[in-house]
Design an enzyme around this catalytic site. Structure first.
Site, PDB file in Angstrom:
ATOM      1  N   LYS A  14      60.471 133.398  49.893  1.00 36.32           N
ATOM      2  CA  LYS A  14      59.342 132.492  50.109  1.00 36.32           C
ATOM      3  C   LYS A  14      59.790 131.131  49.093  1.00 36.32           C
ATOM      4  O   LYS A  14      59.469 129.946  49.506  1.00 36.32           O
ATOM      5  CB  LYS A  14      57.822 132.997  49.886  1.00 36.32           C
ATOM      6  CG  LYS A  14      57.516 133.915  50.751  1.00 36.32           C
ATOM      7  CD  LYS A  14      56.096 134.482  50.609  1.00 36.32           C
ATOM      8  CE  LYS A  14      55.772 134.685  49.305  1.00 36.32           C
ATOM      9  NZ  LYS A  14      56.360 136.337  49.154  1.00 36.32           N
ATOM     10  N   ARG A  89      46.632 135.993  49.856  1.00 37.92           N
ATOM     11  CA  ARG A  89      47.125 137.367  49.844  1.00 37.92           C
ATOM     12  C   ARG A  89      46.419 138.505  50.342  1.00 37.92           C
ATOM     13  O   ARG A  89      46.797 139.527  50.161  1.00 37.92           O
ATOM     14  CB  ARG A  89      47.651 137.590  48.271  1.00 37.92           C
ATOM     15  CG  ARG A  89      49.187 137.829  48.070  1.00 37.92           C
ATOM     16  CD  ARG A  89      49.389 138.055  46.758  1.00 37.92           C
ATOM     17  NE  ARG A  89      50.707 138.400  46.398  1.00 37.92           N
ATOM     18  CZ  ARG A  89      51.625 137.504  45.947  1.00 37.92           C
ATOM     19  NH1 ARG A  89      51.477 136.242  46.093  1.00 37.92           N
ATOM     20  NH2 ARG A  89      52.891 137.711  45.346  1.00 37.92           N
ATOM     21  N   ARG A 125      67.105 140.464  41.632  1.00 40.54           N
ATOM     22  CA  ARG A 125      66.765 139.329  40.878  1.00 40.54           C
ATOM     23  C   ARG A 125      66.532 139.472  39.436  1.00 40.54           C
ATOM     24  O   ARG A 125      66.634 138.545  38.806  1.00 40.54           O
ATOM     25  CB  ARG A 125      65.271 138.907  41.516  1.00 40.54           C
ATOM     26  CG  ARG A 125      65.093 137.678  41.352  1.00 40.54           C
ATOM     27  CD  ARG A 125      64.011 137.278  42.625  1.00 40.54           C
ATOM     28  NE  ARG A 125      62.555 137.988  42.234  1.00 40.54           N
ATOM     29  CZ  ARG A 125      61.545 137.784  42.953  1.00 40.54           C
ATOM     30  NH1 ARG A 125      61.481 136.986  43.920  1.00 40.54           N
ATOM     31  NH2 ARG A 125      60.405 138.468  42.612  1.00 40.54           N
ATOM     32  N   ARG A 127      63.636 139.509  37.671  1.00 39.20           N
ATOM     33  CA  ARG A 127      62.662 139.070  36.742  1.00 39.20           C
ATOM     34  C   ARG A 127      61.775 139.926  36.027  1.00 39.20           C
ATOM     35  O   ARG A 127      61.860 141.221  36.390  1.00 39.20           O
ATOM     36  CB  ARG A 127      61.536 138.411  37.832  1.00 39.20           C
ATOM     37  CG  ARG A 127      60.721 137.064  37.286  1.00 39.20           C
ATOM     38  CD  ARG A 127      59.965 136.553  38.334  1.00 39.20           C
ATOM     39  NE  ARG A 127      58.750 137.279  39.032  1.00 39.20           N
ATOM     40  CZ  ARG A 127      58.369 137.246  40.384  1.00 39.20           C
ATOM     41  NH1 ARG A 127      58.653 135.989  40.854  1.00 39.20           N
ATOM     42  NH2 ARG A 127      57.429 137.942  40.642  1.00 39.20           N
ATOM     43  N   ARG A 138      54.342 146.793  44.039  1.00 35.52           N
ATOM     44  CA  ARG A 138      54.042 145.362  44.676  1.00 35.52           C
ATOM     45  C   ARG A 138      54.093 145.365  46.342  1.00 35.52           C
ATOM     46  O   ARG A 138      53.390 144.762  47.243  1.00 35.52           O
ATOM     47  CB  ARG A 138      55.018 144.135  44.181  1.00 35.52           C
ATOM     48  CG  ARG A 138      54.645 143.891  42.794  1.00 35.52           C
ATOM     49  CD  ARG A 138      54.959 142.361  42.391  1.00 35.52           C
ATOM     50  NE  ARG A 138      56.179 141.885  42.888  1.00 35.52           N
ATOM     51  CZ  ARG A 138      57.485 141.851  42.125  1.00 35.52           C
ATOM     52  NH1 ARG A 138      57.062 142.328  41.015  1.00 35.52           N
ATOM     53  NH2 ARG A 138      58.285 140.966  42.539  1.00 35.52           N
TER      54      ARG A 138
END
Ligand code: ADP
Length: 188
Positions: A14, A89, A125, A127, A138
């Site tokens: 996104k 969300r 990724r 993070r 999540r």
């Protein structure tokens, strides 16, 4: 004025696509994840409050996030279009958006990706909230809270589903096609 929402699971790309769409169309990019991370970084009251939820991969309480978005939308000039990335969300946030003076949407772009692919991308990724346990939470939160928005916006005739698998350019070109038939004016 173009008003868009970019919907999809964590790791669907996104953020990357949001930047491209906004550059191409002169839209303001409003990413609640980025705004919240900036608040955490700056140590504001909001940041301190939000941090525990973010670190665990849970949703920050609706009121905090909805207030943040409302404030940002008010700050936009009357003529500026926007793209919301990571908001709404859940159904409650969608309701609060719909009540905003500028909350009527042209189109909801739904970037779809399977859980297996998502997991691999997020692990790559790295993070700080991308550990395996937090990622799994999540994804569960997404399935439970956010995925009902697909049907919610489908019922309103706003949803455009885009296959999130492929290169950034392939996905960007699918988004471009989707935007062409959702009535959003092209600009820039
Ligand atoms: P991702 O797409 O990987 O989930 P985001 O940057 O969108 O990353 O969000 C990171 C975290 O910020 C979320 O896990 C959540 O804790 C918080 N967050 C972002 N947007 C919202 C929102 N609309 N409502 C509640 N919490 C949010």
């Amino acid at each position: 004025m173009t008003r868009l929402v970019l919907l999809g699971p964590p790791g669907a790309g996104k953020g990357t696509q949001a930047v491209r769409i906004c550059e191409a169309r002169g839209l303001q990019h409003l990413s609640t994840g980025e705004l919240l991370r900036a608040a955490v970084e700056a140590g504001t009251e909001l940041g301190v409050e939000a941090r525990v939820f973010m670190d665990a991969g849970n949703l920050v309480p609706d009121q905090l996030v909805s207030d943040l978005v409302a404030e940002r939308l008010r700050a936009l000039g009357d003529d500026s279009g926007f793209l919301l990335d990571g908001f709404p969300r859940n159904v409650g946030q969608a309701a609060s958006l719909a009540e905003q003076p500028r909350g009527a949407l042209d189109c909801v772009l739904y970037l779809r990706l399977e859980r297996e692919e998502i997991l691999q991308r997020l692990l790559a990724r790295g993070r700080s909230d991308d550990t395996e346990a937090v990622i799994n939470n999540r994804l569960d939160v997404y399935a439970r809270e956010t995925s009902p928005l697909v049907e919610h916006y489908e019922e309103q005739g706003l949803l455009k589903t885009i296959d999130g698998l492929g290169t950034m350019d392939e996905v960007a070109s699918r988004i471009k096609d989707a935007l062409r038939d959702c009535g959003a004016e092209a600009s820039a």
